[in-house]
Design a protein around this motif. Structure first.
Motif, PDB file in Angstrom:
ATOM      1  N   CYS A  20       0.835  -1.206   0.000  1.00 16.62           N
ATOM      2  CA  CYS A  20       0.000   0.000   0.000  1.00 16.62           C
ATOM      3  C   CYS A  20       0.869   1.256   0.000  1.00 16.62           C
ATOM      4  CB  CYS A  20      -0.966  -0.022   1.186  1.00 16.62           C
ATOM      5  SG  CYS A  20      -2.255  -1.285   0.969  1.00 16.62           S
ATOM      6  N   GLN A  21       2.035   1.202   0.640  1.00 18.31           N
ATOM      7  CA  GLN A  21       2.970   2.329   0.530  1.00 18.31           C
ATOM      8  C   GLN A  21       3.441   2.465  -0.913  1.00 18.31           C
ATOM      9  OE1 GLN A  21       5.948   2.800   3.897  1.00 18.31           O
ATOM     10  NE2 GLN A  21       5.270   0.699   4.252  1.00 18.31           N
ATOM     11  N   LEU A  22       3.631   1.335  -1.581  1.00 23.25           N
ATOM     12  CA  LEU A  22       4.055   1.388  -2.988  1.00 23.25           C
ATOM     13  C   LEU A  22       2.983   2.044  -3.849  1.00 23.25           C
ATOM     14  CD1 LEU A  22       5.846  -2.036  -3.553  1.00 23.25           C
ATOM     15  CD2 LEU A  22       6.866   0.249  -3.442  1.00 23.25           C
ATOM     16  N   ALA A  23       1.709   1.868  -3.457  1.00 23.16           N
ATOM     17  CA  ALA A  23       0.632   2.524  -4.204  1.00 23.16           C
ATOM     18  C   ALA A  23       0.827   4.049  -4.153  1.00 23.16           C
ATOM     19  CB  ALA A  23      -0.733   2.132  -3.641  1.00 23.16           C
ATOM     20  N   PHE A  24       1.326   4.573  -3.020  1.00 18.20           N
ATOM     21  CA  PHE A  24       1.670   6.000  -2.938  1.00 18.20           C
ATOM     22  C   PHE A  24       2.810   6.314  -3.911  1.00 18.20           C
ATOM     23  CE2 PHE A  24      -0.193   8.573   0.424  1.00 18.20           C
ATOM     24  CZ  PHE A  24      -0.879   7.647   1.196  1.00 18.20           C
ATOM     25  N   LEU A  25       3.872   5.485  -3.831  1.00 14.15           N
ATOM     26  CA  LEU A  25       5.056   5.771  -4.653  1.00 14.15           C
ATOM     27  C   LEU A  25       4.740   5.664  -6.138  1.00 14.15           C
ATOM     28  CD1 LEU A  25       7.813   3.931  -2.585  1.00 14.15           C
ATOM     29  CD2 LEU A  25       7.347   6.375  -2.701  1.00 14.15           C
ATOM     30  N   ASN A  26       3.756   4.818  -6.473  1.00 17.90           N
ATOM     31  CA  ASN A  26       3.402   4.639  -7.886  1.00 17.90           C
ATOM     32  C   ASN A  26       2.475   5.727  -8.411  1.00 17.90           C
ATOM     33  OD1 ASN A  26       4.931   2.345  -8.136  1.00 17.90           O
ATOM     34  ND2 ASN A  26       3.264   0.927  -7.674  1.00 17.90           N
ATOM     35  N   LEU A  27       2.200   6.746  -7.573  1.00 18.11           N
ATOM     36  CA  LEU A  27       1.312   7.818  -8.034  1.00 18.11           C
ATOM     37  C   LEU A  27       1.947   8.675  -9.118  1.00 18.11           C
ATOM     38  CD1 LEU A  27      -0.284   9.111  -4.693  1.00 18.11           C
ATOM     39  CD2 LEU A  27      -1.395   7.819  -6.516  1.00 18.11           C
ATOM     40  N   GLY A  28       3.261   8.562  -9.304  1.00 15.79           N
ATOM     41  CA  GLY A  28       3.950   9.285 -10.375  1.00 15.79           C
ATOM     42  C   GLY A  28       3.793  10.790 -10.231  1.00 15.79           C
ATOM     43  N   GLU A  29       3.259  11.427 -11.292  1.00 15.94           N
ATOM     44  CA  GLU A  29       3.135  12.884 -11.302  1.00 15.94           C
ATOM     45  C   GLU A  29       2.284  13.374 -10.130  1.00 15.94           C
ATOM     46  OE1 GLU A  29       1.593  16.058 -14.516  1.00 15.94           O
ATOM     47  OE2 GLU A  29       2.544  14.258 -15.330  1.00 15.94           O
ATOM     48  N   ASN A  30       1.245  12.583  -9.796  1.00 15.39           N
ATOM     49  CA  ASN A  30       0.383  12.968  -8.674  1.00 15.39           C
ATOM     50  C   ASN A  30       1.166  13.033  -7.368  1.00 15.39           C
ATOM     51  OD1 ASN A  30      -2.178  13.377  -9.786  1.00 15.39           O
ATOM     52  ND2 ASN A  30      -2.446  11.175 -10.061  1.00 15.39           N
ATOM     53  N   LEU A  31       2.181  12.167  -7.247  1.00 12.56           N
ATOM     54  CA  LEU A  31       2.990  12.176  -6.022  1.00 12.56           C
ATOM     55  C   LEU A  31       3.796  13.471  -5.948  1.00 12.56           C
ATOM     56  CD1 LEU A  31       3.867  10.617  -3.482  1.00 12.56           C
ATOM     57  CD2 LEU A  31       5.738   9.647  -4.842  1.00 12.56           C
ATOM     58  N   LEU A  32       4.317  13.903  -7.090  1.00  8.67           N
ATOM     59  CA  LEU A  32       5.083  15.161  -7.109  1.00  8.67           C
ATOM     60  C   LEU A  32       4.177  16.329  -6.741  1.00  8.67           C
ATOM     61  CD1 LEU A  32       7.244  14.624 -10.329  1.00  8.67           C
ATOM     62  CD2 LEU A  32       7.930  14.365  -7.936  1.00  8.67           C
ATOM     63  N   THR A  33       2.938  16.306  -7.276  1.00  5.46           N
ATOM     64  CA  THR A  33       1.983  17.370  -6.946  1.00  5.46           C
ATOM     65  C   THR A  33       1.691  17.353  -5.457  1.00  5.46           C
ATOM     66  OG1 THR A  33       0.997  17.006  -9.099  1.00  5.46           O
ATOM     67  CG2 THR A  33      -0.283  18.329  -7.557  1.00  5.46           C
ATOM     68  N   LEU A  34       1.458  16.128  -4.946  1.00  2.24           N
ATOM     69  CA  LEU A  34       1.155  15.980  -3.524  1.00  2.24           C
ATOM     70  C   LEU A  34       2.317  16.498  -2.673  1.00  2.24           C
ATOM     71  CD1 LEU A  34      -0.574  14.778  -1.209  1.00  2.24           C
ATOM     72  CD2 LEU A  34       0.596  12.600  -1.591  1.00  2.24           C
ATOM     73  N   ALA A  35       3.539  16.131  -3.073  1.00  2.00           N
ATOM     74  CA  ALA A  35       4.723  16.533  -2.301  1.00  2.00           C
ATOM     75  C   ALA A  35       4.838  18.058  -2.230  1.00  2.00           C
ATOM     76  CB  ALA A  35       5.978  15.926  -2.918  1.00  2.00           C
ATOM     77  N   GLY A  36       4.299  18.746  -3.239  1.00  2.42           N
ATOM     78  CA  GLY A  36       4.348  20.209  -3.222  1.00  2.42           C
ATOM     79  C   GLY A  36       3.279  20.829  -2.345  1.00  2.42           C
ATOM     80  N   ARG A  37       2.254  20.045  -2.042  1.00  3.27           N
ATOM     81  CA  ARG A  37       1.122  20.610  -1.270  1.00  3.27           C
ATOM     82  C   ARG A  37       1.189  20.278   0.208  1.00  3.27           C
ATOM     83  NH1 ARG A  37      -4.065  18.469  -4.088  1.00  3.27           N
ATOM     84  NH2 ARG A  37      -5.130  20.033  -2.838  1.00  3.27           N
ATOM     85  N   VAL A  38       2.000  19.294   0.569  1.00  3.49           N
ATOM     86  CA  VAL A  38       2.086  18.900   1.985  1.00  3.49           C
ATOM     87  C   VAL A  38       3.554  18.845   2.409  1.00  3.49           C
ATOM     88  CG1 VAL A  38      -0.004  17.477   1.779  1.00  3.49           C
ATOM     89  CG2 VAL A  38       2.242  16.388   1.551  1.00  3.49           C
ATOM     90  N   GLU A  39       3.754  18.798   3.703  1.00  2.91           N
ATOM     91  CA  GLU A  39       5.101  18.549   4.213  1.00  2.91           C
ATOM     92  C   GLU A  39       5.159  17.084   4.623  1.00  2.91           C
ATOM     93  OE1 GLU A  39       8.073  19.891   7.850  1.00  2.91           O
ATOM     94  OE2 GLU A  39       6.171  20.939   7.572  1.00  2.91           O
ATOM     95  N   LEU A  40       5.916  16.309   3.855  1.00  2.94           N
ATOM     96  CA  LEU A  40       6.013  14.879   4.135  1.00  2.94           C
ATOM     97  C   LEU A  40       7.030  14.662   5.252  1.00  2.94           C
ATOM     98  CD1 LEU A  40       4.527  12.473   3.078  1.00  2.94           C
ATOM     99  CD2 LEU A  40       6.216  12.260   1.252  1.00  2.94           C
ATOM    100  N   VAL A  41       6.512  14.417   6.453  1.00  2.00           N
ATOM    101  CA  VAL A  41       7.363  14.387   7.642  1.00  2.00           C
ATOM    102  C   VAL A  41       7.994  13.006   7.842  1.00  2.00           C
ATOM    103  CG1 VAL A  41       7.336  14.657  10.156  1.00  2.00           C
ATOM    104  CG2 VAL A  41       5.901  16.113   8.738  1.00  2.00           C
ATOM    105  N   HIS A  42       7.173  11.974   7.610  1.00  2.00           N
ATOM    106  CA  HIS A  42       7.678  10.610   7.821  1.00  2.00           C
ATOM    107  C   HIS A  42       7.100   9.686   6.761  1.00  2.00           C
ATOM    108  CE1 HIS A  42       8.924   6.905   9.782  1.00  2.00           C
ATOM    109  NE2 HIS A  42       7.694   6.470   9.629  1.00  2.00           N
ATOM    110  N   PHE A  43       7.980   9.044   6.007  1.00  2.00           N
ATOM    111  CA  PHE A  43       7.559   8.065   5.007  1.00  2.00           C
ATOM    112  C   PHE A  43       8.810   7.257   4.680  1.00  2.00           C
ATOM    113  CE2 PHE A  43       5.276   7.573   0.594  1.00  2.00           C
ATOM    114  CZ  PHE A  43       5.204   6.213   0.794  1.00  2.00           C
TER     115      PHE A  43
END
Ligand code: SF4
Ligand code: SF4
Ligand code: SF4
Length: 263
Positions: A20-43
């Protein structure tokens, strides 16, 4: 979180396969967008490591299977504004919950050369058995589009949509031929929660229930249908006792068949 700050997000792992964590990593472009909108503290899978921090949203993968898990989930709950359980392990105990009720300490000795190193509890349990969960995303693994939809809803401050329809509704909408009607293959779609886009019937195979029970799942009717297709009572029990064996509707369906004494 103030207006100027980005929401702080953590992704935690408990007893699980990391899928399920890989499902996050496989988001591709969406993950980059997400990373810009939140502060990823722990992953841990992605790099950031700070499991102790206060966060706005904690995603939790995996079941509670060890005494260390029991302590850790309490800590995470106390330090998270919202806690979202992701995947079958976190929502129902997962495949590792097949041991619940039949655990035999002798197995550990037979399987592991150093059984003293195994600290598993007798039962594998979902996150909601231990702490308040604000939203559950089912599936093994969860789907990328579902993750994006949940994150977008949370960032907008609205409740994510809980899809409790059945896989059959997605299957029919997409025009897939029904494997149960056309080929007599036992399919769990009529009792399984939607969200995957009817992935398996779209590939010409049966749904095996990885998204867990849908709302108002008529398991009695499906068990009777499986029987009419030639499945033995034991085989029908096995259909319900799989990835989401401890989800109440699937557990009750299997118990009903066993109580009738057919299994
Ligand atoms: S739900 Fe499935 S994919 Fe996700 S962590 Fe558990 S076993 Fe892995
Ligand atoms: S193939 Fe399965 S999911 Fe699709 S309509 Fe038939 S029973 Fe439902
Ligand atoms: S069709 Fe069923 S088994 Fe396949 S991914 Fe969807 S819910 Fe899981």
């Amino acid at each position: 979180m103030t207006g100027a700050q980005k929401p702080r997000v953590a992704v935690h792992k408990f007893s699980s396969c990391d899928g399920c964590q890989l499902a996050f990593l496989n988001l591709g472009e969406n993950l980059l967008t997400l990373a810009g909108r939140v502060e990823l503290v722990h992953f841990a899978e992605a790099g950031p490591l700070d499991p102790e921090s206060e966060v706005d949203i904690a995603f939790v993968e995996g079941s509670v299977s060890t005494s260390e898990d029991l302590e850790r989930i309490q800590h995470i709950r106390a330090h998270s504004r919202l806690l979202i359980a992701i995947g079958a392990c976190a929502t129902s105990g997962g495949i590792q919950a097949l041991r619940n009720g039949v655990f035999d300490a002798g197995w550990v000795t037979q399987i592991y050369s150093h059984p003293e190193a195994i600290a598993s509890l007798e039962r594998s349990t979902p996150i909601a058995s231990h702490v308040k969960v604000d939203f559950e995303l089912w599936g093994c693994p969860v789907s990328g589009p579902q993750i994006v939809a949940v994150v977008n809803a949370l960032l907008l401050g609205v409740a994510p949509r809980d899809n409790v329809d059945k896989v059959c509704t997605e299957c029919k909408r997409q025009g897939h031929p029904c494997v149960m009607v056309t080929r007599g293959i036992a399919c769990m779609g009529p009792v399984t929660r939607a969200g995957c886009g009817a992935l398996c019937p779209g590939l010409g195979r049966d749904c095996y229930g990885c998204y867990g029970p849908a709302e108002n799942a008529n398991t009695d009717a499906l068990a009777a249908q499986f029987k009419s297709l030639g499945l033995t009572p034991r085989a029908v029990v096995h259909r319900f006792q799989s990835i989401n064996s401890q989800a109440p509707a699937f557990l009750a369906a299997a118990d009903t068949i066993r109580r009738r004494g057919d299994d």
